[in-house]
Design a protein around this motif. Sequence first.
Motif, PDB file in Angstrom:
ATOM      1  N   GLN A   1      61.518  13.967 -34.141  1.00 20.99           N
ATOM      2  CA  GLN A   1      62.526  14.937 -35.009  1.00 20.99           C
ATOM      3  C   GLN A   1      61.444  16.582 -34.432  1.00 20.99           C
ATOM      4  O   GLN A   1      62.476  17.661 -34.990  1.00 20.99           O
ATOM      5  CB  GLN A   1      63.148  14.437 -35.237  1.00 20.99           C
ATOM      6  CG  GLN A   1      64.044  13.376 -35.461  1.00 20.99           C
ATOM      7  CD  GLN A   1      64.490  12.306 -36.551  1.00 20.99           C
ATOM      8  OE1 GLN A   1      65.518  13.459 -36.711  1.00 20.99           O
ATOM      9  NE2 GLN A   1      64.754  11.573 -36.143  1.00 20.99           N
ATOM     10  N   SER A   2      60.074  16.546 -34.351  1.00 20.85           N
ATOM     11  CA  SER A   2      60.177  18.495 -34.532  1.00 20.85           C
ATOM     12  C   SER A   2      59.736  18.756 -33.053  1.00 20.85           C
ATOM     13  O   SER A   2      60.110  18.192 -31.747  1.00 20.85           O
ATOM     14  CB  SER A   2      58.814  18.282 -34.981  1.00 20.85           C
ATOM     15  OG  SER A   2      58.672  17.133 -36.731  1.00 20.85           O
ATOM     16  N   SER A   3      59.886  20.509 -33.340  1.00 17.58           N
ATOM     17  CA  SER A   3      58.960  20.909 -31.687  1.00 17.58           C
ATOM     18  C   SER A   3      58.148  20.512 -31.560  1.00 17.58           C
ATOM     19  O   SER A   3      57.303  21.033 -30.295  1.00 17.58           O
ATOM     20  CB  SER A   3      59.945  22.693 -32.097  1.00 17.58           C
ATOM     21  OG  SER A   3      61.033  21.728 -32.267  1.00 17.58           O
ATOM     22  N   ILE A   4      56.731  20.681 -32.311  1.00 20.17           N
ATOM     23  CA  ILE A   4      55.777  21.242 -32.087  1.00 20.17           C
ATOM     24  C   ILE A   4      55.168  20.429 -33.021  1.00 20.17           C
ATOM     25  O   ILE A   4      55.224  21.074 -34.697  1.00 20.17           O
ATOM     26  CB  ILE A   4      55.478  22.803 -32.648  1.00 20.17           C
ATOM     27  CG1 ILE A   4      56.176  23.451 -31.545  1.00 20.17           C
ATOM     28  CG2 ILE A   4      53.751  22.910 -32.330  1.00 20.17           C
ATOM     29  CD1 ILE A   4      56.430  25.385 -31.907  1.00 20.17           C
ATOM     30  N   ILE A   5      53.770  19.890 -32.850  1.00 19.90           N
ATOM     31  CA  ILE A   5      52.432  19.269 -33.787  1.00 19.90           C
ATOM     32  C   ILE A   5      51.674  20.260 -34.502  1.00 19.90           C
ATOM     33  O   ILE A   5      51.229  20.758 -33.131  1.00 19.90           O
ATOM     34  CB  ILE A   5      52.126  17.686 -33.747  1.00 19.90           C
ATOM     35  CG1 ILE A   5      53.533  16.787 -33.197  1.00 19.90           C
ATOM     36  CG2 ILE A   5      51.862  17.244 -35.029  1.00 19.90           C
ATOM     37  CD1 ILE A   5      54.787  16.585 -33.516  1.00 19.90           C
ATOM     38  N   ILE A   6      51.611  20.227 -35.742  1.00 17.41           N
ATOM     39  CA  ILE A   6      49.717  20.795 -35.958  1.00 17.41           C
ATOM     40  C   ILE A   6      49.313  20.178 -37.250  1.00 17.41           C
ATOM     41  O   ILE A   6      49.646  19.377 -37.531  1.00 17.41           O
ATOM     42  CB  ILE A   6      50.461  22.323 -36.735  1.00 17.41           C
ATOM     43  CG1 ILE A   6      51.772  22.931 -36.354  1.00 17.41           C
ATOM     44  CG2 ILE A   6      49.113  22.840 -37.285  1.00 17.41           C
ATOM     45  CD1 ILE A   6      52.303  23.971 -36.924  1.00 17.41           C
ATOM     46  N   GLY A   7      48.072  20.253 -35.760  1.00 18.23           N
ATOM     47  CA  GLY A   7      47.142  18.406 -36.909  1.00 18.23           C
ATOM     48  C   GLY A   7      45.796  18.627 -35.758  1.00 18.23           C
ATOM     49  O   GLY A   7      45.623  19.278 -35.319  1.00 18.23           O
ATOM     50  N   THR A   8      44.422  17.574 -36.284  1.00 16.77           N
ATOM     51  CA  THR A   8      43.783  17.149 -36.155  1.00 16.77           C
ATOM     52  C   THR A   8      43.825  15.690 -35.172  1.00 16.77           C
ATOM     53  O   THR A   8      44.522  14.872 -36.164  1.00 16.77           O
ATOM     54  CB  THR A   8      42.787  17.892 -36.693  1.00 16.77           C
ATOM     55  OG1 THR A   8      41.666  17.744 -35.494  1.00 16.77           O
ATOM     56  CG2 THR A   8      42.285  17.107 -37.349  1.00 16.77           C
ATOM     57  N   ALA A   9      42.675  15.733 -35.334  1.00 15.29           N
ATOM     58  CA  ALA A   9      41.944  13.949 -35.048  1.00 15.29           C
ATOM     59  C   ALA A   9      43.259  13.287 -34.126  1.00 15.29           C
ATOM     60  O   ALA A   9      44.766  13.266 -33.714  1.00 15.29           O
ATOM     61  CB  ALA A   9      41.006  13.710 -35.546  1.00 15.29           C
ATOM     62  N   ARG A  10      43.810  12.315 -35.425  1.00 15.57           N
ATOM     63  CA  ARG A  10      44.643  11.019 -34.694  1.00 15.57           C
ATOM     64  C   ARG A  10      45.687  11.729 -34.676  1.00 15.57           C
ATOM     65  O   ARG A  10      47.157  11.159 -33.940  1.00 15.57           O
ATOM     66  CB  ARG A  10      44.603  10.018 -36.271  1.00 15.57           C
ATOM     67  CG  ARG A  10      45.668   8.852 -35.825  1.00 15.57           C
ATOM     68  CD  ARG A  10      45.367   7.139 -36.197  1.00 15.57           C
ATOM     69  NE  ARG A  10      46.388   6.453 -36.217  1.00 15.57           N
ATOM     70  CZ  ARG A  10      45.668   5.580 -34.888  1.00 15.57           C
ATOM     71  NH1 ARG A  10      45.229   5.924 -33.829  1.00 15.57           N
ATOM     72  NH2 ARG A  10      47.143   4.407 -34.400  1.00 15.57           N
ATOM     73  N   VAL A  11      46.428  13.051 -35.908  1.00 13.23           N
ATOM     74  CA  VAL A  11      47.485  13.920 -35.744  1.00 13.23           C
ATOM     75  C   VAL A  11      48.151  13.754 -34.114  1.00 13.23           C
ATOM     76  O   VAL A  11      48.834  13.649 -33.821  1.00 13.23           O
ATOM     77  CB  VAL A  11      47.451  14.745 -36.889  1.00 13.23           C
ATOM     78  CG1 VAL A  11      48.793  15.577 -36.769  1.00 13.23           C
ATOM     79  CG2 VAL A  11      47.289  13.882 -38.679  1.00 13.23           C
ATOM     80  N   ALA A  12      46.698  14.284 -33.677  1.00 12.16           N
ATOM     81  CA  ALA A  12      47.021  14.954 -32.710  1.00 12.16           C
ATOM     82  C   ALA A  12      47.299  14.546 -31.302  1.00 12.16           C
ATOM     83  O   ALA A  12      48.487  14.518 -30.197  1.00 12.16           O
ATOM     84  CB  ALA A  12      45.900  15.421 -31.477  1.00 12.16           C
ATOM     85  N   LEU A  13      46.912  12.757 -31.852  1.00 11.50           N
ATOM     86  CA  LEU A  13      47.035  11.963 -30.600  1.00 11.50           C
ATOM     87  C   LEU A  13      48.103  11.010 -30.622  1.00 11.50           C
ATOM     88  O   LEU A  13      48.631  11.282 -29.689  1.00 11.50           O
ATOM     89  CB  LEU A  13      45.879  10.557 -30.987  1.00 11.50           C
ATOM     90  CG  LEU A  13      44.344  11.056 -29.981  1.00 11.50           C
ATOM     91  CD1 LEU A  13      43.274   9.686 -31.064  1.00 11.50           C
ATOM     92  CD2 LEU A  13      43.833  11.214 -29.136  1.00 11.50           C
ATOM     93  N   GLU A  14      48.506  10.791 -32.080  1.00  8.91           N
ATOM     94  CA  GLU A  14      50.453  10.544 -32.229  1.00  8.91           C
ATOM     95  C   GLU A  14      50.966  11.431 -31.404  1.00  8.91           C
ATOM     96  O   GLU A  14      52.292  10.906 -31.339  1.00  8.91           O
ATOM     97  CB  GLU A  14      50.616   9.615 -34.438  1.00  8.91           C
ATOM     98  CG  GLU A  14      49.447   8.625 -34.129  1.00  8.91           C
ATOM     99  CD  GLU A  14      49.389   9.144 -35.544  1.00  8.91           C
ATOM    100  OE1 GLU A  14      48.850   7.913 -36.397  1.00  8.91           O
ATOM    101  OE2 GLU A  14      49.755   9.355 -36.451  1.00  8.91           O
ATOM    102  N   GLY A  15      50.443  12.960 -31.708  1.00 11.75           N
ATOM    103  CA  GLY A  15      51.865  13.484 -31.659  1.00 11.75           C
ATOM    104  C   GLY A  15      51.929  13.695 -29.752  1.00 11.75           C
ATOM    105  O   GLY A  15      52.512  13.999 -29.386  1.00 11.75           O
ATOM    106  N   MET A  16      50.711  13.559 -29.531  1.00 13.46           N
ATOM    107  CA  MET A  16      50.877  13.078 -27.596  1.00 13.46           C
ATOM    108  C   MET A  16      51.655  12.417 -26.975  1.00 13.46           C
ATOM    109  O   MET A  16      52.337  12.158 -26.553  1.00 13.46           O
ATOM    110  CB  MET A  16      49.138  13.376 -27.190  1.00 13.46           C
ATOM    111  CG  MET A  16      48.708  14.902 -27.117  1.00 13.46           C
ATOM    112  SD  MET A  16      47.189  14.924 -26.248  1.00 13.46           S
ATOM    113  CE  MET A  16      45.960  14.470 -27.756  1.00 13.46           C
TER     114      MET A  16
END
Length: 331
Positions: free
Chosen positions: A221-236
């Motif tokens: 439900q977010s427009s943009i995800i900001i983060g690194t590592a696993r957060v980046a993978l999950e967001g993608m």
Amino acid sequence: MKSYGIKVIKIPIDGDYIPNKKIFGMIKILKTIIDEEKINVVHCHLFASMQLASELYRIYKIPYVVTIHGLFYPNNIFYSTCIQASKVIAVSKPVREMLYNKLGDKIGDKIVIIPNGISRDLVNNSHMDIDIREELNIPKSADILCYCSRLDWNKTNVARVLLFSLTQLLEDYSNLHVIIVGDGPGRESLEKEAQVINEMAQRDVVHMTGAKVDVIPYYLQSSIIIGTARVALEGMMCRKPIIAIGNQGYTGIVTESKEHIQRDMYFGDHDALGKPNVTNLVRDIRYLLKNKKKSTRIGRWGRSWCEKMFDIDNCVKEIVKIYINALNKLS
């Protein structure tokens, strides 16, 4: 893990390190489990398990594999555990280079890069019926920036940079909200800063949720995800555009033109293009908010790239090969 048919046995490890007076008692417990469960390869990840695996090998010659997940390991643990391992898995190029720099010829050809993997079923297995906007009283029309991390080390500073960026962005994007998902020693100070911003805005635009077991509804439900590592993978995997910032610094929007940089630097967690600052973050957020169609395309590409490069089934196959090779060396 139990849902996948993997048996879980808890052993009493209290901290990162096991004192010498306790280690042989722990070895006895582990050897009993190994004999009962017919375990023939040990795979360890963090300090205590690395200690135990190396001792099991020294006494019983049970082969072991080590995965090094980042740059935070102390030197002494490498010397005492990695040299005797059957294989050492580095999750990124900077981790591999660190190991070579510290161990040199002692490590030989034992190091292999296998990235942290992610499941294609991640989104399907989440509670997608949770309405985050209703829960946090965020309008349906609002854009949401979501930052997810444990709030310690440099990652608290990243959250702070995001909050400072929000104060600038609100001048042009009054219907913009920030969700910070995570807990840790930096949470209290961030909550105070969030309260100041909310008072200035005369409404809640910063939402601190604390740690969450299932973060996927927040990403979806977010427009943009900001983060690194696993957060980046999950967001993608959620088809969201990612702005990568980690412990080492800033690597920016994850796009096809920078895919090799992002992968090699592990989205800012193991290396970076620069330090996180308000100027860069505001610039990248503005770009994604202004170019919604481009943001959507970036999100779709990110899902495709993530499935190709970080699919957990492929990672597991590579690890199984390592186990088989370790056992073959014994015969």
